[in-house]
Write a protein that holds these residues in place. Structure first.
Motif, PDB file in Angstrom:
ATOM      1  N   CYS A  25       1.007  -0.973   0.078  1.00 34.10           N
ATOM      2  CA  CYS A  25      -0.070  -0.259  -0.120  1.00 34.10           C
ATOM      3  C   CYS A  25       0.885   1.337  -0.374  1.00 34.10           C
ATOM      4  O   CYS A  25       0.386   1.930  -0.190  1.00 34.10           O
ATOM      5  CB  CYS A  25      -1.056  -0.276   1.325  1.00 34.10           C
ATOM      6  SG  CYS A  25      -2.612  -0.445   1.040  1.00 34.10           S
ATOM      7  N   LEU A  74       3.198   1.274  -3.101  1.00 32.95           N
ATOM      8  CA  LEU A  74       2.372   2.012  -4.448  1.00 32.95           C
ATOM      9  C   LEU A  74       1.635   3.542  -4.230  1.00 32.95           C
ATOM     10  O   LEU A  74       1.803   4.089  -5.445  1.00 32.95           O
ATOM     11  CB  LEU A  74       1.368   0.721  -4.844  1.00 32.95           C
ATOM     12  CG  LEU A  74       0.009   0.706  -5.303  1.00 32.95           C
ATOM     13  CD1 LEU A  74       1.353   0.567  -7.139  1.00 32.95           C
ATOM     14  CD2 LEU A  74      -0.795   0.370  -5.636  1.00 32.95           C
ATOM     15  N   LEU A 132       2.288   6.425  -7.123  1.00 35.82           N
ATOM     16  CA  LEU A 132       1.765   6.743  -8.084  1.00 35.82           C
ATOM     17  C   LEU A 132       1.644   8.461  -7.149  1.00 35.82           C
ATOM     18  O   LEU A 132       0.581   9.103  -8.102  1.00 35.82           O
ATOM     19  CB  LEU A 132       0.003   6.244  -7.795  1.00 35.82           C
ATOM     20  CG  LEU A 132       0.270   4.944  -8.147  1.00 35.82           C
ATOM     21  CD1 LEU A 132      -0.999   4.080  -7.576  1.00 35.82           C
ATOM     22  CD2 LEU A 132      -0.262   5.087  -9.487  1.00 35.82           C
ATOM     23  N   ARG A 144      -5.327  15.022   2.230  1.00 39.24           N
ATOM     24  CA  ARG A 144      -4.164  14.378   1.997  1.00 39.24           C
ATOM     25  C   ARG A 144      -3.425  14.684   1.141  1.00 39.24           C
ATOM     26  O   ARG A 144      -2.002  13.957   1.906  1.00 39.24           O
ATOM     27  CB  ARG A 144      -5.126  13.572   1.518  1.00 39.24           C
ATOM     28  CG  ARG A 144      -4.402  11.916   0.947  1.00 39.24           C
ATOM     29  CD  ARG A 144      -5.759  11.090  -0.085  1.00 39.24           C
ATOM     30  NE  ARG A 144      -5.140   9.856   0.365  1.00 39.24           N
ATOM     31  CZ  ARG A 144      -5.167   9.239  -1.372  1.00 39.24           C
ATOM     32  NH1 ARG A 144      -6.306   8.929  -1.380  1.00 39.24           N
ATOM     33  NH2 ARG A 144      -5.069   7.617  -0.623  1.00 39.24           N
ATOM     34  N   SER A 185      -2.608   4.604   2.177  1.00 36.47           N
ATOM     35  CA  SER A 185      -2.937   3.435   2.252  1.00 36.47           C
ATOM     36  C   SER A 185      -3.425   3.479   0.568  1.00 36.47           C
ATOM     37  O   SER A 185      -3.642   2.605  -0.035  1.00 36.47           O
ATOM     38  CB  SER A 185      -5.225   3.447   2.575  1.00 36.47           C
ATOM     39  OG  SER A 185      -5.233   4.306   1.692  1.00 36.47           O
ATOM     40  N   GLY A 186      -2.939   4.679  -0.012  1.00 39.57           N
ATOM     41  CA  GLY A 186      -3.094   4.528  -1.572  1.00 39.57           C
ATOM     42  C   GLY A 186      -4.167   4.495  -2.096  1.00 39.57           C
ATOM     43  O   GLY A 186      -4.772   4.990  -2.904  1.00 39.57           O
ATOM     44  N   VAL A 187      -5.593   4.322  -1.427  1.00 39.19           N
ATOM     45  CA  VAL A 187      -6.761   4.570  -1.749  1.00 39.19           C
ATOM     46  C   VAL A 187      -7.536   5.757  -3.064  1.00 39.19           C
ATOM     47  O   VAL A 187      -6.705   6.783  -2.632  1.00 39.19           O
ATOM     48  CB  VAL A 187      -8.338   4.257  -0.609  1.00 39.19           C
ATOM     49  CG1 VAL A 187      -8.160   5.502   0.319  1.00 39.19           C
ATOM     50  CG2 VAL A 187      -9.612   3.947  -1.571  1.00 39.19           C
ATOM     51  N   GLY A 188      -7.670   4.844  -3.926  1.00 39.94           N
ATOM     52  CA  GLY A 188      -8.405   5.957  -4.842  1.00 39.94           C
ATOM     53  C   GLY A 188      -6.984   6.140  -6.004  1.00 39.94           C
ATOM     54  O   GLY A 188      -7.476   7.242  -7.278  1.00 39.94           O
ATOM     55  N   ARG A 189      -5.811   6.837  -5.772  1.00 41.38           N
ATOM     56  CA  ARG A 189      -4.914   6.603  -6.436  1.00 41.38           C
ATOM     57  C   ARG A 189      -4.977   6.053  -7.868  1.00 41.38           C
ATOM     58  O   ARG A 189      -4.513   7.018  -8.955  1.00 41.38           O
ATOM     59  CB  ARG A 189      -3.263   6.906  -5.387  1.00 41.38           C
ATOM     60  CG  ARG A 189      -3.337   7.480  -4.569  1.00 41.38           C
ATOM     61  CD  ARG A 189      -1.431   8.672  -4.563  1.00 41.38           C
ATOM     62  NE  ARG A 189      -2.186   9.260  -3.626  1.00 41.38           N
ATOM     63  CZ  ARG A 189      -2.073   9.842  -2.275  1.00 41.38           C
ATOM     64  NH1 ARG A 189      -1.544   8.624  -1.789  1.00 41.38           N
ATOM     65  NH2 ARG A 189      -1.625  10.991  -1.891  1.00 41.38           N
ATOM     66  N   GLY A 190      -4.667   4.952  -7.632  1.00 36.17           N
ATOM     67  CA  GLY A 190      -4.575   4.331  -9.532  1.00 36.17           C
ATOM     68  C   GLY A 190      -6.544   4.763  -9.826  1.00 36.17           C
ATOM     69  O   GLY A 190      -5.826   4.626 -11.254  1.00 36.17           O
ATOM     70  N   SER A 191      -6.943   4.137  -9.158  1.00 33.63           N
ATOM     71  CA  SER A 191      -8.475   4.727  -9.553  1.00 33.63           C
ATOM     72  C   SER A 191      -8.486   6.372 -10.214  1.00 33.63           C
ATOM     73  O   SER A 191      -8.923   6.891 -11.661  1.00 33.63           O
ATOM     74  CB  SER A 191      -9.589   4.540  -8.692  1.00 33.63           C
ATOM     75  OG  SER A 191     -10.696   5.365  -9.289  1.00 33.63           O
ATOM     76  N   ALA A 204      -6.210   5.611 -13.710  1.00 36.97           N
ATOM     77  CA  ALA A 204      -6.707   5.042 -14.732  1.00 36.97           C
ATOM     78  C   ALA A 204      -7.943   5.327 -15.689  1.00 36.97           C
ATOM     79  O   ALA A 204      -8.257   4.978 -16.479  1.00 36.97           O
ATOM     80  CB  ALA A 204      -6.928   3.570 -13.989  1.00 36.97           C
ATOM     81  N   PHE A 205      -9.044   5.803 -15.224  1.00 34.40           N
ATOM     82  CA  PHE A 205      -9.892   6.249 -15.452  1.00 34.40           C
ATOM     83  C   PHE A 205      -9.910   8.219 -15.265  1.00 34.40           C
ATOM     84  O   PHE A 205     -10.773   8.007 -14.260  1.00 34.40           O
ATOM     85  CB  PHE A 205     -11.640   5.165 -14.442  1.00 34.40           C
ATOM     86  CG  PHE A 205     -10.892   4.225 -14.046  1.00 34.40           C
ATOM     87  CD1 PHE A 205     -12.175   3.273 -14.758  1.00 34.40           C
ATOM     88  CD2 PHE A 205     -10.388   3.336 -13.220  1.00 34.40           C
ATOM     89  CE1 PHE A 205     -12.299   1.837 -15.148  1.00 34.40           C
ATOM     90  CE2 PHE A 205     -10.840   1.786 -13.402  1.00 34.40           C
ATOM     91  CZ  PHE A 205     -11.676   0.841 -13.882  1.00 34.40           C
ATOM     92  N   PRO A 206      -9.953   8.083 -16.323  1.00 34.45           N
ATOM     93  CA  PRO A 206      -9.853  10.205 -16.220  1.00 34.45           C
ATOM     94  C   PRO A 206     -11.901  10.235 -16.128  1.00 34.45           C
ATOM     95  O   PRO A 206     -11.982   9.420 -16.419  1.00 34.45           O
ATOM     96  CB  PRO A 206      -8.725  10.277 -17.614  1.00 34.45           C
ATOM     97  CG  PRO A 206      -9.167   8.777 -17.982  1.00 34.45           C
ATOM     98  CD  PRO A 206      -9.576   7.779 -17.492  1.00 34.45           C
TER      99      PRO A 206
END
Lengths: 365, 470
Positions: free
Chosen positions: A34, A37, A41, A150, A191-197, A200-202
């Motif tokens: 976590c 990453l 990111l 954040r 935690s990285g929550v939401g970073r990849g999203s 990847a999903f503009p």
């Protein structure tokens, strides 16, 4: 009870220990991946577009030659310092030609202030920086999950956040609670929550970037842009006239940890001086902080006589700033109050520059 | 309380710990029933009364059946009363306004005037699911497939068991109730398989469905602004969204129940790879389609009374299945499209396909493409907010023409292709099984890595599961 049976049976106990070990292994791997990453990111993600903060920073960076004096602080800088009137006040006191920028951002924390201060110190045109005592950090757990909080919960800001929290003039239990909020914010970020999203999903229809009317060089009167929260604060102030008198009674009382906070602010002011610029501490009128910031300003003046302190949170020295009709709520002046304060701030700033101050009586030195 | 929320994990940790600490099966059931009411009450505690009412009615019907021989009139009357009462609650909360409005519209068409009386009722979460479970109990007891429970706690537990309470799978009484009688054994729980299934469901819901949802919302909110390709893309994305959302929920529900020692039947089986509509309904929302088959289609006569009657039964079942999803003409049309396709398919098989030899994989591929195309057409009516909007999007979908100029972001297209490949691959390679087969240490490491990476792809802000509204 199965659990008790398990603990008394060696084979079952070994199985239980095995399970606990696996859970620990999972938790360790989960935490490490976590964090790794999240940091990776973060480094490729754009800085978030933050209300007021981003447009003010962009304006400042695009006009580094325009301003020689910067006020950097919280909503009590944002809503209280009118650059044109500060310049007028200074000119009337014998210091013409100042060009002031209001770099106030509501809810500014210690870590945020440090980050913005670095940007301000990079500007060659800036000659003097006036710092306000910032907030320690977000006040509630939920506030740590905003995009702005954040962004400033990055590991690079841990030192600044810990310094700000640990030096804040309040009781030990409260500082422990704030430390918990800080830890929660840091964990949420890592935690990285939401970073990849987000990458990847503009967004198909990104929102328009935040803007800010710079016609008053960063100032905005409280209530000019009404929100439910501001209206609620205003209503509370109007419906509770006794609260004003009661708040004034705070003046003269003291709070714990004043020395630490004074040392914290002195450290920041010394950093400004080390960059070759003039530093000053600005203590804003704030009814709810009469037992705290006023004391910090006084202690800084006592501890570091060479530093300028504009301590306006003193009803005895500035009675006209503590008339109820110039206040908007319990923590902020109205536009008319900001006008009074800004002229005084200009005058005091001039006295600090020219060395004609009255030795701490009227805020300077 | 959603399965993807932090508070659910805290809630489940407590329940899990308590259940496996207790030795007594009765106490476990008590704890699980209480926990289920807490779980449901987290949405709206006021509607707990409805569950208790449905439970009481189901218990009473079971008690009558236990004391009366099969074929006894009172036994039949009690069953009728129980079903009417359960459906009455469902009808009142879900369909009252729809039917009164429809009646007023119909009266207007006939030249009569009637004033509409509507009730401002909030739809209780999961009411359609627990109502069907309750009917399942009453009918199964009546048929003698399962013995009536002497303890009201057992009936309450069956109807309210939290993993399936708000969005299924609809677990039959005959499937679930026998599991209550024997204490669940920890040794029988396949922990790794359950955890792997939960993670697969979590990824489907939180990492796929929730990320796609904003694109779908944009297209369905203003389809005329988008090019035909984008509108069609939006429809395809919705197909992915609803599959990942609902099957993801089902996976998590099955895994959660599994960790507590209870087995639920699967609810999805790669439905978009179906070569025909009949097969689609064997793979999509299996618990509902089999429920409708066993408790509606077959009692109506099924296929035992000739082709014409079979077609009527098929269409009736699908229309009611559509209406089960919600009180709107859109859902009725959705059901009608599927019912119509099932009838056409029967006619095709009888009169055309039977004259030719099977076309092998080409035939299967064409069948799959046609089925997918039709299923997506039906999804338009399922998703669009109004009938007019549905027809507008359907027109674009069928004619590939739109006045709009806006487009979806370019990454959407490779993403759609990748999701299609994943769907195909998931049918061939069971990631859950592969993961569960790993040695414990490797499983812990792989699970940690996958969970961490998944978390990064969870968008900020929770979206409720689509099927909660039903």
């Amino acid at each position: 009870m199965i659990l008790l049976d398990t603990l008394s049976d060696p084979a079952a106990r070994r199985t239980l220990i095995g399970h606990v070990r696996l859970i620990g292994l999972f938790a360790l791997v989960f935490a490490v991946v976590c964090a790794t990453l999240s940091l990776a990111l973060r480094s490729v993600s754009p800085a978030p577009d933050m209300l007021v903060l981003t447009p003010k920073l962009e304006h400042f960076q695009a006009n580094t030659d325009k301003y020689d004096t910067v006020f950097l602080g919280t909503s009590r800088t944002f809503y209280h310092i009118i650059p044109d009137l500060v310049e007028d006040g200074a000119a009337d006191a014998g210091c013409p030609g100042l060009s002031v920028y209001n770099f106030g951002v509501f809810g500014l924390t210690g870590a945020e202030q440090d980050w913005l201060l670095d940007a301000v110190l990079e500007a060659d045109g800036v000659r003097q920086v006036i710092l306000e005592d910032p907030l320690p950090q977000p006040r509630e757990f939920a506030e740590t999950m905003t995009e702005r909080a954040r962004y400033f919960s990055a590991p690079a800001g841990y030192d600044a956040a810990i310094d700000s929290v640990s030096s804040y003039p309040e009781s030990v239990p409260k500082r422990i609670f704030r430390s918990g909020i800080f830890a929660f914010g840091a964990a949420y970020d890592l935690s990285g929550v939401g970073r990849g999203s987000a990458l990847a999903f503009p967004e198909a229809q990104p929102p328009a970037p935040h803007t800010f009317d710079m016609s008053e060089d960063g100032f905005e009167a409280l209530g000019d842009k009404m929100t439910d929260g501001i209206q609620a604060r205003r209503d509370e102030f109007l419906s509770n006239p006794d609260g004003f008198t009661e708040a004034l009674d705070l003046y003269g009382r003291t709070s714990p940890n004043i020395d630490a906070r004074a040392a914290y602010m002195i450290g920041k002011l010394r950093k400004v001086e080390a960059a070759g610029k003039t530093a000053a501490l600005y203590i804003s009128p704030d009814l709810l902080e009469l037992d705290r910031t006023a004391q910090v300003g006084k202690r800084v003046a006592e501890t570091a006589p060479g530093l300028s302190v504009l301590n306006f949170n003193r009803p005895d020295a500035y009675p006209d700033l503590f008339e109820r009709d110039v206040w908007y709520d319990f923590s902020h002046l109205s536009r008319s109050g900001a006008e009074r304060l800004s002229r005084k701030a200009g005058a005091e700033l001039c006295r600090a520059q020219t060395g004609t101050g009255e030795g701490g009586v009227n805020a300077i030195r | 309380m959603l399965f993807v929320e932090l508070r659910f994990f805290a809630f489940f940790a407590v329940v899990f710990g308590l259940v496996w600490t207790l030795k007594s099966n009765e106490w476990r059931k008590r704890v699980l029933t209480l926990a289920s009411y807490v779980f449901y009450g987290a949405w709206d505690w006021r509607f707990l009364g409805l569950i208790l009412f449905v439970t009481a009615v189901s218990y009473a019907v079971g008690a009558v059946a236990e004391h009366r021989p099969p074929g006894d009139q009172r036994r039949k009357t009690a069953l009728t009363f129980g079903i009417v009462a359960a459906l009455g609650v469902l009808g009142l909360f879900k369909y009252f306004n729809f039917f009164t409005d429809s009646f007023v519209d119909f009266a207007g068409l006939m030249g009569f005037s009637a004033s509409s009386v509507t009730l401002d009722l909030v739809l209780p979460v999961g009411i359609s699911f627990y109502t069907f479970q309750a009917i399942s109990y009453m009918v199964d007891v009546h048929r003698g497939d399962v013995a009536a429970r002497r303890s009201v706690l057992d009936v309450a537990f069956y109807i309210a068991f939290f993993p399936q309470l708000v969005a299924g799978p609809i677990v039959r009484a005959a499937t679930f109730i026998p599991q209550m009688d024997t204490p669940r054994r920890w040794a029988d729980v396949s922990v790794r398989a359950c955890l792997a299934l939960f993670l697969v469901g979590f990824i489907k819901k939180a990492c796929v469905s929730d990320n796609i949802a904003p694109y779908v919302d944009l297209i369905f909110a203003d389809p005329s602004s988008y090019t035909a390709a984008s509108v069609v893309g939006g429809v395809l994305l919705y197909a992915v969204q609803i599959y990942c959302d609902f099957s993801g929920y089902s996976d998590m529900a099955i895994a959660t129940a599994g960790l507590l020692g209870y087995r639920f039947p699967p609810n999805f089986d790669s439905p978009y790879l179906s070569p025909n509509i009949q097969d689609f309904w064997r793979r999509w929302h299996i618990s509902l389609s089999s429920w409708l088959r066993d408790y509606l289609y077959i009692p109506l006569g099924g296929n035992r009374r000739g082709n014409a009657r079979r077609d009527v039964n098929l269409m009736t079942t699908m229309l009611l299945g559509g209406l089960w999803h919600g009180a709107s003409m859109n859902f009725v049309i959705w059901g009608g499209l599927h019912g119509g396709a099932l009838i056409v398919e029967r006619l095709w098989n009888t009169h055309v396909a039977s004259r030719f030899s099977p076309m092998g994989w080409i035939g299967a591929f064409v069948g799959m493409a046609v089925t997918f195309y039709w299923v997506n057409l039906a999804w338009i009516f399922f998703r669009a907010p109004t009938l007019e909007e549905s027809f507008a999007i359907a027109k674009t979908y069928l004619t590939w023409s739109s006045p709009g100029t806006e487009t979806l972001p370019v990454p959407v297209w490779p993403m759609l292709a990748a999701l299609g490949l994943f769907h195909y691959a998931a049918n061939k390679i069971d990631a859950q099984v592969l993961l569960a087969r790993l040695a414990p240490d490797r499983f812990a490491i792989a699970y940690g890595v996958l969970a961490a990476v998944s978390l990064s792809f969870v968008p900020l802000g929770y979206r409720p599961f689509i099927y909660f509204q039903f």
